[in-house]
Design a protein around this motif. Sequence first.
Motif, short mmCIF file in Angstrom:
data_model
loop_
_atom_site.label_atom_id
_atom_site.label_comp_id
_atom_site.label_asym_id
_atom_site.label_seq_id
_atom_site.Cartn_x
_atom_site.Cartn_y
_atom_site.Cartn_z
N ASP A 170 6.15 9.24 -3.31
CA ASP A 170 6.00 9.01 -1.88
C ASP A 170 4.59 8.52 -1.67
OD1 ASP A 170 8.52 9.86 -1.11
OD2 ASP A 170 7.94 11.96 -1.14
N ILE A 171 4.42 7.57 -0.76
CA ILE A 171 3.06 7.20 -0.38
C ILE A 171 2.89 7.55 1.09
CG2 ILE A 171 2.84 5.42 -2.15
CD1 ILE A 171 3.02 3.34 0.12
N ILE A 172 1.73 8.08 1.40
CA ILE A 172 1.53 8.56 2.77
C ILE A 172 0.22 8.01 3.37
CG2 ILE A 172 2.79 10.71 2.37
CD1 ILE A 172 0.03 12.12 2.42
N VAL A 173 0.29 7.83 4.68
CA VAL A 173 -0.89 7.43 5.45
C VAL A 173 -0.89 8.26 6.73
CG1 VAL A 173 -2.01 5.57 6.74
CG2 VAL A 173 -0.90 5.05 4.57
N SER A 174 -2.01 8.79 7.06
CA SER A 174 -2.14 9.54 8.29
C SER A 174 -1.95 8.62 9.50
CB SER A 174 -3.57 10.10 8.31
OG SER A 174 -3.57 11.31 8.95
N LYS A 175 -1.15 9.05 10.46
CA LYS A 175 -0.83 8.18 11.61
C LYS A 175 -2.07 7.72 12.37
CE LYS A 175 3.94 9.36 12.52
NZ LYS A 175 4.92 10.01 13.39
N GLN A 176 -3.11 8.53 12.34
CA GLN A 176 -4.29 8.17 13.14
C GLN A 176 -4.98 6.92 12.61
OE1 GLN A 176 -7.77 10.80 12.68
NE2 GLN A 176 -6.65 11.87 11.08
N PHE A 177 -4.68 6.54 11.34
CA PHE A 177 -5.43 5.42 10.75
C PHE A 177 -4.73 4.07 10.83
CE2 PHE A 177 -7.20 9.14 8.28
CZ PHE A 177 -8.36 9.21 9.05
N VAL A 178 -3.47 4.05 11.24
CA VAL A 178 -2.82 2.75 11.51
C VAL A 178 -2.19 2.85 12.89
CG1 VAL A 178 -1.25 0.96 10.69
CG2 VAL A 178 -2.24 2.54 9.05
N GLN A 179 -2.65 2.00 13.79
CA GLN A 179 -2.21 2.08 15.18
C GLN A 179 -1.52 0.79 15.58
OE1 GLN A 179 -4.46 4.48 17.66
NE2 GLN A 179 -4.31 5.81 15.89
N GLU A 180 -0.81 0.89 16.67
CA GLU A 180 0.04 -0.20 17.13
C GLU A 180 -0.70 -1.54 17.29
OE1 GLU A 180 2.33 1.21 20.38
OE2 GLU A 180 3.33 -0.73 20.68
N ASP A 181 -1.95 -1.49 17.70
CA ASP A 181 -2.65 -2.75 17.92
C ASP A 181 -3.36 -3.27 16.66
OD1 ASP A 181 -4.44 -0.70 17.86
OD2 ASP A 181 -5.58 -1.30 19.64
N ASP A 182 -3.15 -2.62 15.52
CA ASP A 182 -3.82 -3.06 14.29
C ASP A 182 -3.17 -4.32 13.71
OD1 ASP A 182 -6.10 -1.52 13.69
OD2 ASP A 182 -4.84 0.21 13.20
N LYS A 183 -4.03 -5.21 13.19
CA LYS A 183 -3.60 -6.41 12.47
C LYS A 183 -4.08 -6.19 11.03
CE LYS A 183 -2.87 -8.74 16.46
NZ LYS A 183 -2.56 -7.51 17.24
N VAL A 184 -3.13 -5.96 10.16
CA VAL A 184 -3.46 -5.37 8.87
C VAL A 184 -3.38 -6.38 7.72
CG1 VAL A 184 -2.84 -3.53 7.24
CG2 VAL A 184 -2.57 -3.15 9.71
N LEU A 185 -4.43 -6.37 6.92
CA LEU A 185 -4.40 -7.10 5.65
C LEU A 185 -4.12 -6.07 4.55
CD1 LEU A 185 -4.86 -9.49 3.72
CD2 LEU A 185 -7.30 -9.03 3.84
N ILE A 186 -3.03 -6.27 3.83
CA ILE A 186 -2.67 -5.38 2.72
C ILE A 186 -3.29 -5.95 1.44
CG2 ILE A 186 -0.70 -4.66 1.28
CD1 ILE A 186 0.97 -4.65 3.92
N ILE A 187 -3.90 -5.09 0.66
CA ILE A 187 -4.50 -5.54 -0.61
C ILE A 187 -4.06 -4.60 -1.73
CG2 ILE A 187 -6.69 -5.72 -1.89
CD1 ILE A 187 -8.01 -6.90 0.51
N ASP A 188 -3.72 -5.20 -2.89
CA ASP A 188 -3.46 -4.35 -4.06
C ASP A 188 -3.94 -5.07 -5.33
OD1 ASP A 188 -2.72 -2.04 -5.38
OD2 ASP A 188 -0.58 -2.49 -5.41
N ASP A 189 -4.04 -4.30 -6.41
CA ASP A 189 -4.59 -4.87 -7.65
C ASP A 189 -3.59 -5.78 -8.36
OD1 ASP A 189 -2.97 -2.67 -8.34
OD2 ASP A 189 -4.24 -2.04 -10.01
N PHE A 190 -2.33 -5.33 -8.48
CA PHE A 190 -1.31 -6.10 -9.19
C PHE A 190 -0.09 -6.31 -8.31
CE2 PHE A 190 -3.49 -4.96 -13.10
CZ PHE A 190 -3.17 -6.00 -13.97
N LEU A 191 0.62 -7.39 -8.56
CA LEU A 191 1.92 -7.59 -7.93
C LEU A 191 2.94 -7.83 -9.05
CD1 LEU A 191 3.72 -7.97 -5.46
CD2 LEU A 191 2.90 -10.32 -5.28
N ALA A 192 3.92 -6.93 -9.14
CA ALA A 192 4.97 -7.06 -10.16
C ALA A 192 6.31 -7.22 -9.44
CB ALA A 192 4.95 -5.83 -11.08
N ASN A 193 6.95 -6.10 -9.10
CA ASN A 193 8.23 -6.18 -8.38
C ASN A 193 8.06 -6.12 -6.86
OD1 ASN A 193 9.73 -6.36 -10.75
ND2 ASN A 193 9.68 -4.14 -11.03
N GLY A 194 6.85 -5.89 -6.43
CA GLY A 194 6.57 -5.91 -4.98
C GLY A 194 6.81 -4.59 -4.29
N GLU A 195 7.08 -3.55 -5.06
CA GLU A 195 7.38 -2.24 -4.47
C GLU A 195 6.20 -1.67 -3.68
OE1 GLU A 195 9.83 0.58 -4.99
OE2 GLU A 195 11.16 -1.14 -4.89
#
Length: 189
Positions: free
Chosen positions: A106-131
């Motif tokens: 499971d991956i979790i994020v506290s609700k207080q840190f992503v809000q409705e008006d956020d425009k989010v850039l997702i970053i990760d080290d590797f991309l394999a199956n995209g999970e």
Amino acid sequence: MDLLKKRIQSDGLVLNDSLLKVDSFLNQQIDPVLMMKMGEEFARRFQGEPITKILTIEASGIAVSVMAGLVLKVPVVFARKKKSVTITEDIYYTKVYSFTKQESNDIIVSKQFVQEDDKVLIIDDFLANGEAAAGLANIVHQANATVIGIGIVIEKSFQPGARKLTQAGYRVESLARIGSFSNGQVNFL
Ligand code: 5GP
């Protein structure tokens, strides 16, 4: 990004036909100078986008994300991995199957840190199956926030993640794209 490709060629270890080890600069020992240059490159590629936040996943996405956050002057949030979570009101969570560990987390994020008006850039080290990236995007959607794009350090283009995410409508920017591994060598696209 030539600097990264050269580093992969010189320091990367091809473990089998789908796994690359880059422990000497990304996954265990971290090269801050390279991280900064990659952070700058993500910032350059997503220039002009109204990014308010970067979302990554522990642990290996954090270093490069912090550098990108420094350049873009936005906060960096990292999702935590848990074996299983007790669902509470104040967290977003989703299941992600780990390519390297071959198990579900499971991956979790506290609700207080992503809000409705956020425009989010997702970053990760590797991309394999995209999970992992799709899991992070799922969390952004749960918050009714917007995914601006997905920044990846090393994309293994011979695996389905990049295609799946692009088909789902996400902009994917990868700093190095690997077409194949052959005889211990990395072939870039
Ligand atoms: P995906 O979720 O796209 O299937 O896989 C991406 C995740 O698995 C990344 O967060 C990364 O931690 C890990 N991963 C996938 N492929 C590799 C690889 O070749 N080498 C390393 N070190 N990690 C990988």
